[in-house]
Design a protein around this motif. Structure first.
Motif: not given
Ligand code: DUC
Ligand code: ZN
Ligand code: ZN
Ligand code: ZN
Length: 485
Positions: A374-380, A454-470
């Protein structure tokens, strides 16, 4: 196929399944998984053992000065060694801005602390204590470097950035796909309690816990979520220590709020009664938010089991019980002058395994999620947190039967105490690998300082999270306007 390394005969555990299999590694990357793999310049026997993704410690304080100027006992060498002995192949400590510091200087400072010293891979979360316009202007450059999360504080006069400061940070983080982490405790409530205790001459360690009531966390958790929702930004609530806080997180997640949260082993293992130990012993158990009670422990386990928390993090904040740490302001300093925090980076996973998996509170899959994936996914950390082809060969081999007591020595850090002292723990990592390099094997350190990257991390992807709205923040309309995705 030829392999540098084959780990064979173990039970591979992922967040969703367990199976007997071999792992083939080339150039630090997992290149094959199969029932049987032959060859391998080096073959590692994992029979009878569990093979899990190396832990990702997403909350720890390493070579960090507190706002009152106390340096943690662990630097990037001892901190990473301790993490590795505890089964972690990556950690994400904080790079802390103190007021008046330019962010560029903060990052340069932490790079110089980490790069020559770390034995495991690392990144940083940036702590922002001073969101001035000049600092906000620096943030896009920070994301561009792969530092895609911040921590902000709602408490401590020298750290608290206020609600408007939080809105600024949440907004800019959202625009760049970064994640805002928050320490949620109501500063005014705590200060008011401090004043009352101080006037009454109540300054022993136990009053630290009483000065930070559960309501202070619950109110701030609620407020932090409201602020994040106003600007539709994702939020991560660190070190949730109360039943009420966990319940708010759960309710909001179910309603579709883009929210993540963690709790820590100390809130599961210890209670505020530990602060009542004789003399100044109780100072070892001063942390913020403070330890609670047995009912809270049960409630937090329930929330862990039912998915309220993405991760269980150590919040390793190592201040020795001597004049370099807890007692910088005297051997009987009043509690407001005692550094907040305790060590735990080496004990997080053994504790979670022993008390969680072994005692039937969580499954092996949950263990993998809470400790790593989960930490890998959440923190890119997109190449970490899984045992699958194409991922970094970050692997821990666990002996699920080994029983040992928690001791200071078992921490392999620079601390002079462990809050878990004497606890019997079953399930310890035997071997820890990071990008194919053996870091720890059978109780021996094999890595050299500076081998972690040092690991450069990706942006958080919340698009798959429930309730995502723009949502477009339209100042003229006065509120967030929902737009078609
Ligand atoms: N917050 C932390 O996350 N760790 C130690 C102390 C604190 O306030
Ligand atoms: Zn902190
Ligand atoms: Zn905190
Ligand atoms: Zn912390």
């Amino acid at each position: 196929m030829q392999f540098d390394t084959v780990i064979h005969g173990g039970t591979i555990v992922t967040s969703t399944e367990s199976f007997k299999g071999d792992i083939g590694i080339n150039g630090g990357t997992i290149s094959a998984i199969a029932e049987q793999l032959s060859g391998g310049e080096r073959r590692i026997d994992a029979s009878g053992k569990l093979v899990v993704p190396g832990g990702i410690e997403a909350h720890c304080h390493i070579a960090q000065e507190s706002s009152s100027g106390v340096m943690t006992a662990d630097d990037y060498y001892s901190g990473s060694v301790s993490a590795a002995f505890g089964g972690n192949s990556t950690f994400v400590p904080f790079a802390a801005q103190h007021r008046g510091q330019a962010i560029g200087d903060v990052i340069t400072t932490y790079d110089s602390r980490a790069a020559p010293n770390s034995v495991i891979d690392y990144s940083y979360h940036l702590i922002i204590s001073d969101p001035s316009p000049a600092v906000l202007d620096e943030l896009p450059g920070v994301f561009a470097r792969g530092i895609t999360s911040f921590k902000v504080f709602m408490t401590y006069d020298l750290m608290n950035i206020g609600d408007a400061g939080m809105l600024d940070i949440l907004t800019i983080a959202k625009a760049h796909g970064a994640l805002t982490m928050v320490h949620a405790e109501n500063n005014e409530m705590v200060k008011w309690m401090n004043r009352r205790f101080s006037e009454a001459g109540l300054t022993a360690p136990r009053y630290h816990a009483l000065s930070r009531p559960e309501l202070a966390e619950e109110e701030a958790v609620n407020r932090a979520i409201s602020l994040a929702k106003l600007v539709d930004a994702p939020l991560f609530i660190v070190h949730v220590s109360t039943r009420g806080g966990a319940e708010i997180v759960r309710r909001e997640k179910l309603a579709g709020t883009k929210l993540f949260a963690e709790t820590c082993p100390q809130y599961l293992a210890l209670t505020r009664a530990d602060l009542d130990r004789p003399g100044m012993e109780g100072a070892k158990y001063i942390c913020s938010p403070p330890l609670r009670d047995h009912e809270t422990q049960d409630a937090l386990w329930q929330h862990i089991r039912s998915g309220t928390f993405e991760s269980v993090s150590s919040d390793h904040a190592p201040y020795r019980a001597d004049a370099s740490g807890k007692f910088l302001h005297g051997a009987d300093a009043p509690y407001p002058k005692i550094a907040n925090g305790m060590p735990g980076i080496a004990m997080r996973l053994p504790y979670l395994f022993s008390e969680g998996v072994r005692k039937g509170r969580i499954t092996l899959g949950d263990f993998v999620k809470l400790s790593s994936s989960n930490a890998a996914r959440v923190f890119g950390l997109d190449r970490k947190g899984a045992i699958a082809p194409g991922y970094d060969a970050d692997v821990a081999i666990w002996d699920p039967e080994e029983t040992r007591k928690a001791t200071i020595e078992a921490q392999h850090d620079k601390m002079d105490y462990t809050p878990f002292d004497g606890m019997e723990i079953t399930g310890w990592p035997q071997l820890l690998m990071n990008r194919g390099r053996i870091v720890v094997e059978r109780g021996e350190l094999k890595a050299r300082p500076g081998e972690g990257r040092f690991i450069a991390r990706k942006a958080v992807d919340t698009s798959a999270m429930p309730g995502h709205r723009a949502v477009e923040f339209d100042i003229a309309a006065g509120y967030g306007q929902e737009v078609a995705p």
